[in-house]
Design a protein around this motif. Structure first.
Motif, PDB file in Angstrom:
ATOM      1  N   LEU A 177       0.824  -1.214   0.000  1.00 58.28           N
ATOM      2  CA  LEU A 177       0.000   0.000   0.000  1.00 58.28           C
ATOM      3  C   LEU A 177       0.858   1.265   0.000  1.00 58.28           C
ATOM      4  CD1 LEU A 177      -2.565  -1.177   2.707  1.00 58.28           C
ATOM      5  CD2 LEU A 177      -2.950  -1.095   0.234  1.00 58.28           C
ATOM      6  N   ILE A 178       2.061   1.156   0.544  1.00 59.33           N
ATOM      7  CA  ILE A 178       2.970   2.308   0.625  1.00 59.33           C
ATOM      8  C   ILE A 178       3.786   2.459  -0.664  1.00 59.33           C
ATOM      9  CG2 ILE A 178       4.934   3.303   1.880  1.00 59.33           C
ATOM     10  CD1 ILE A 178       3.956   1.689   4.360  1.00 59.33           C
ATOM     11  N   LYS A 179       4.132   1.325  -1.256  1.00 57.61           N
ATOM     12  CA  LYS A 179       4.980   1.341  -2.449  1.00 57.61           C
ATOM     13  C   LYS A 179       4.351   2.194  -3.563  1.00 57.61           C
ATOM     14  CE  LYS A 179       7.323  -1.689  -5.749  1.00 57.61           C
ATOM     15  NZ  LYS A 179       7.569  -3.075  -6.181  1.00 57.61           N
ATOM     16  N   GLY A 180       5.175   3.091  -4.131  1.00 59.86           N
ATOM     17  CA  GLY A 180       4.725   3.906  -5.251  1.00 59.86           C
ATOM     18  C   GLY A 180       3.929   5.140  -4.885  1.00 59.86           C
ATOM     19  N   LYS A 181       3.705   5.370  -3.596  1.00 61.13           N
ATOM     20  CA  LYS A 181       2.908   6.519  -3.170  1.00 61.13           C
ATOM     21  C   LYS A 181       3.784   7.771  -3.019  1.00 61.13           C
ATOM     22  CE  LYS A 181      -1.320   4.803  -2.325  1.00 61.13           C
ATOM     23  NZ  LYS A 181      -1.183   3.364  -2.566  1.00 61.13           N
ATOM     24  N   VAL A 182       3.152   8.923  -3.220  1.00 59.77           N
ATOM     25  CA  VAL A 182       3.791  10.215  -2.934  1.00 59.77           C
ATOM     26  C   VAL A 182       3.211  10.702  -1.612  1.00 59.77           C
ATOM     27  CG1 VAL A 182       4.118  12.594  -3.682  1.00 59.77           C
ATOM     28  CG2 VAL A 182       4.082  10.741  -5.372  1.00 59.77           C
ATOM     29  N   VAL A 183       4.080  10.892  -0.617  1.00 56.82           N
ATOM     30  CA  VAL A 183       3.645  11.229   0.735  1.00 56.82           C
ATOM     31  C   VAL A 183       4.307  12.531   1.181  1.00 56.82           C
ATOM     32  CG1 VAL A 183       3.497  10.440   3.133  1.00 56.82           C
ATOM     33  CG2 VAL A 183       3.432   8.760   1.259  1.00 56.82           C
ATOM     34  N   LEU A 184       3.498  13.503   1.554  1.00 56.88           N
ATOM     35  CA  LEU A 184       3.987  14.789   2.060  1.00 56.88           C
ATOM     36  C   LEU A 184       3.748  14.835   3.559  1.00 56.88           C
ATOM     37  CD1 LEU A 184       4.777  17.809   2.114  1.00 56.88           C
ATOM     38  CD2 LEU A 184       2.542  18.330   1.138  1.00 56.88           C
ATOM     39  N   THR A 185       4.805  15.108   4.316  1.00 54.18           N
ATOM     40  CA  THR A 185       4.717  15.151   5.779  1.00 54.18           C
ATOM     41  C   THR A 185       5.295  16.464   6.288  1.00 54.18           C
ATOM     42  OG1 THR A 185       5.055  12.748   5.813  1.00 54.18           O
ATOM     43  CG2 THR A 185       5.256  13.922   7.906  1.00 54.18           C
ATOM     44  N   THR A 186       4.556  17.151   7.146  1.00 50.14           N
ATOM     45  CA  THR A 186       5.066  18.386   7.753  1.00 50.14           C
ATOM     46  C   THR A 186       5.667  18.078   9.124  1.00 50.14           C
ATOM     47  OG1 THR A 186       2.991  18.984   8.881  1.00 50.14           O
ATOM     48  CG2 THR A 186       3.257  19.712   6.595  1.00 50.14           C
ATOM     49  N   GLY A 187       6.551  18.966   9.583  1.00 52.57           N
ATOM     50  CA  GLY A 187       7.159  18.781  10.896  1.00 52.57           C
ATOM     51  C   GLY A 187       8.145  17.635  10.931  1.00 52.57           C
ATOM     52  N   VAL A 188       9.002  17.577   9.911  1.00 53.41           N
ATOM     53  CA  VAL A 188       9.955  16.468   9.793  1.00 53.41           C
ATOM     54  C   VAL A 188      11.319  16.910  10.316  1.00 53.41           C
ATOM     55  CG1 VAL A 188      11.159  14.980   8.171  1.00 53.41           C
ATOM     56  CG2 VAL A 188       8.734  15.468   7.833  1.00 53.41           C
ATOM     57  N   SER A 189      11.775  16.239  11.364  1.00 52.42           N
ATOM     58  CA  SER A 189      13.125  16.486  11.882  1.00 52.42           C
ATOM     59  C   SER A 189      13.569  15.256  12.660  1.00 52.42           C
ATOM     60  CB  SER A 189      13.154  17.725  12.796  1.00 52.42           C
ATOM     61  OG  SER A 189      12.312  17.533  13.918  1.00 52.42           O
ATOM     62  N   ALA A 190      14.855  15.192  12.986  1.00 54.39           N
ATOM     63  CA  ALA A 190      15.378  14.055  13.731  1.00 54.39           C
ATOM     64  C   ALA A 190      14.712  13.969  15.105  1.00 54.39           C
ATOM     65  CB  ALA A 190      16.886  14.193  13.884  1.00 54.39           C
ATOM     66  N   LYS A 191      14.495  12.757  15.576  1.00 54.78           N
ATOM     67  CA  LYS A 191      13.909  12.486  16.900  1.00 54.78           C
ATOM     68  C   LYS A 191      12.509  13.065  17.057  1.00 54.78           C
ATOM     69  CE  LYS A 191      18.431  12.240  19.149  1.00 54.78           C
ATOM     70  NZ  LYS A 191      19.326  12.800  20.195  1.00 54.78           N
ATOM     71  N   SER A 192      11.796  13.199  15.936  1.00 52.80           N
ATOM     72  CA  SER A 192      10.405  13.657  15.986  1.00 52.80           C
ATOM     73  C   SER A 192       9.512  12.552  15.438  1.00 52.80           C
ATOM     74  CB  SER A 192      10.218  14.920  15.143  1.00 52.80           C
ATOM     75  OG  SER A 192      10.296  14.620  13.754  1.00 52.80           O
ATOM     76  N   LEU A 193       8.223  12.649  15.729  1.00 53.63           N
ATOM     77  CA  LEU A 193       7.279  11.672  15.185  1.00 53.63           C
ATOM     78  C   LEU A 193       7.260  11.725  13.655  1.00 53.63           C
ATOM     79  CD1 LEU A 193       4.293  12.050  17.667  1.00 53.63           C
ATOM     80  CD2 LEU A 193       5.547   9.936  17.197  1.00 53.63           C
ATOM     81  N   GLY A 194       7.287  12.946  13.108  1.00 55.83           N
ATOM     82  CA  GLY A 194       7.276  13.089  11.658  1.00 55.83           C
ATOM     83  C   GLY A 194       8.510  12.476  11.022  1.00 55.83           C
ATOM     84  N   GLY A 195       9.654  12.715  11.630  1.00 58.68           N
ATOM     85  CA  GLY A 195      10.893  12.155  11.119  1.00 58.68           C
ATOM     86  C   GLY A 195      10.897  10.636  11.187  1.00 58.68           C
ATOM     87  N   PHE A 196      10.453  10.092  12.304  1.00 60.36           N
ATOM     88  CA  PHE A 196      10.422   8.638  12.466  1.00 60.36           C
ATOM     89  C   PHE A 196       9.436   8.002  11.495  1.00 60.36           C
ATOM     90  CE2 PHE A 196      10.070   4.517  14.484  1.00 60.36           C
ATOM     91  CZ  PHE A 196      11.342   4.311  14.999  1.00 60.36           C
ATOM     92  N   PHE A 197       8.310   8.683  11.268  1.00 61.95           N
ATOM     93  CA  PHE A 197       7.305   8.196  10.324  1.00 61.95           C
ATOM     94  C   PHE A 197       7.889   8.070   8.913  1.00 61.95           C
ATOM     95  CE2 PHE A 197       4.224   9.732   7.073  1.00 61.95           C
ATOM     96  CZ  PHE A 197       3.392   8.620   7.020  1.00 61.95           C
ATOM     97  N   VAL A 198       8.519   9.133   8.415  1.00 57.64           N
ATOM     98  CA  VAL A 198       9.024   9.082   7.032  1.00 57.64           C
ATOM     99  C   VAL A 198      10.187   8.108   6.897  1.00 57.64           C
ATOM    100  CG1 VAL A 198       8.184  11.378   6.408  1.00 57.64           C
ATOM    101  CG2 VAL A 198      10.489  11.140   7.348  1.00 57.64           C
ATOM    102  N   GLN A 199      11.024   8.030   7.918  1.00 58.45           N
ATOM    103  CA  GLN A 199      12.130   7.070   7.855  1.00 58.45           C
ATOM    104  C   GLN A 199      11.605   5.631   7.845  1.00 58.45           C
ATOM    105  OE1 GLN A 199      14.337   8.679  11.264  1.00 58.45           O
ATOM    106  NE2 GLN A 199      16.070   9.074   9.905  1.00 58.45           N
TER     107      GLN A 199
END
Length: 327
Positions: free
Chosen positions: A21-43
């Protein structure tokens, strides 16, 4: 799909289950930085080979660092960065214009409005709005609507808004969202107002765009997690302030101990909200611990699930950002 999921579910569990379901998707995430929920999500989701991860945040240096880390670990995943300060409506408009000009990325499949602030001292945004309301709601409200054409171009677009069970601390103060210019300000109530707004926003998105664009929208509580969000707070004293706020309101949390989650469990509900196929039957829902919140068991205040309040907030938000979105 495997499941059911719960508070112990991890990001690895869900990435494994949702890879297709994730493969091939374009995902935009705000609030992305190290040791953050957003960062952990995208990684985490990078491991499932999405087509492109668009990383958005205020700090250009932190964005570049996160982009470099993902590219080094997953060289086949395209990564783009977008600088945006959600507290400033002017900056939001500029970022949306830049993004809309990316002709090589005509579609955004998933938008995760993850950025936010928590329990800061009283201050106003450049446009004169209380900072929690501006950063956590008005900025994401405007940004989401300004890039709606890219979302609408997706087959089944999905919008995730990171809220909190902190919505228990305040409904939307429609007639005094600025706390009498700070005279009656309580940072926990201001945070609560903005988190209620997050939940109401998703209800409106689902109602207005669910049929028209097959759009799904969900809000969520990730859990209590040690991240950069609260790094400015002295928790030795702030927990007492939060408990006192809860006690004054009669909330059970005023007497409970807070259960802390690690990032791999905290960001799991992000992934669940962004990709779980069974959620289609619950468009507009508020999620917690990788399930649809149950008002009889979980913390869910009626002021944050009311379609009437959602419509009031949409109209107020249009007025405050100075633009109407007639879907």
């Amino acid at each position: 799909m495997p499941g059911p999921y719960n508070t112990d579910t991890t990001t690895d569990d869900l990435v494994s289950d949702y890879t297709s379901l994730i493969k091939g998707k374009v995902v935009l995430t705000t609030g992305v930085s190290a040791k953050s929920l957003g960062g952990f999500f995208v990684q985490s989701i990078a491991a499932a080979n999405p087509e492109c991860l668009i990383l958005a945040a205020r700090n250009a240096e932190k964005l570049a660092q996160m982009a470099a880390e993902i590219t080094a670990a997953y060289p086949t995943v395209k990564v783009r960065t977008l600088q945006v300060d959600l507290a400033s409506l002017q900056c939001v408009r500029a970022a949306a214009t830049e993004l809309n000009g990316w002709d090589d990325l005509p579609v955004i499949d998933v938008l995760v409005n993850n950025a936010g602030i928590m329990a800061v001292e009283y201050q106003l945004s450049p446009e004169g709005f209380e900072s929690h309301l501006a950063t956590n709601h008005l900025g994401p409200f405007l940004f989401t609507n300004l890039i709606m054409n890219k979302l609408a171009a997706a087959k089944e677009p999905r919008i995730v808004v990171v809220s909190s069970d902190g919505h228990r601390l305040s409904p939307v103060r429609f007639d005094d969202y600025n706390f009498d210019q700070g005279k009656t300000y309580n940072k926990w109530y201001a945070y609560g107002q903005s988190k209620t707004a997050n939940m109401l926003f998703t209800i409106s998105l689902a109602r207005r765009l669910g049929i028209k664009y097959k759009l799904q929208a969900f809000s969520l509580h990730p859990g209590v997690i040690w991240t950069n969000l609260g790094s400015h707070l002295d928790w030795d004293t702030e927990f007492d302030g939060l408990r006192n706020a809860d006690k004054i309101l009669g909330n059970a949390e005023g007497w409970r101990e807070f259960k802390i989650k690690p990032l791999e469990r905290g960001a799991a509900t992000h992934i669940y909200a962004a990709f779980d196929p069974s959620l289609k039957a619950n468009n507009g829902a508020y999620l917690i611990d990788c399930h649809v919140a149950d008002p009889l068991v979980d913390t869910v205040k009626p002021w944050a699930t009311s379609s009437f309040e959602a419509e009031r907030l949409w109209r107020l938000s249009e007025k405050l950002v100075g633009q109407e979105f007639s879907y």
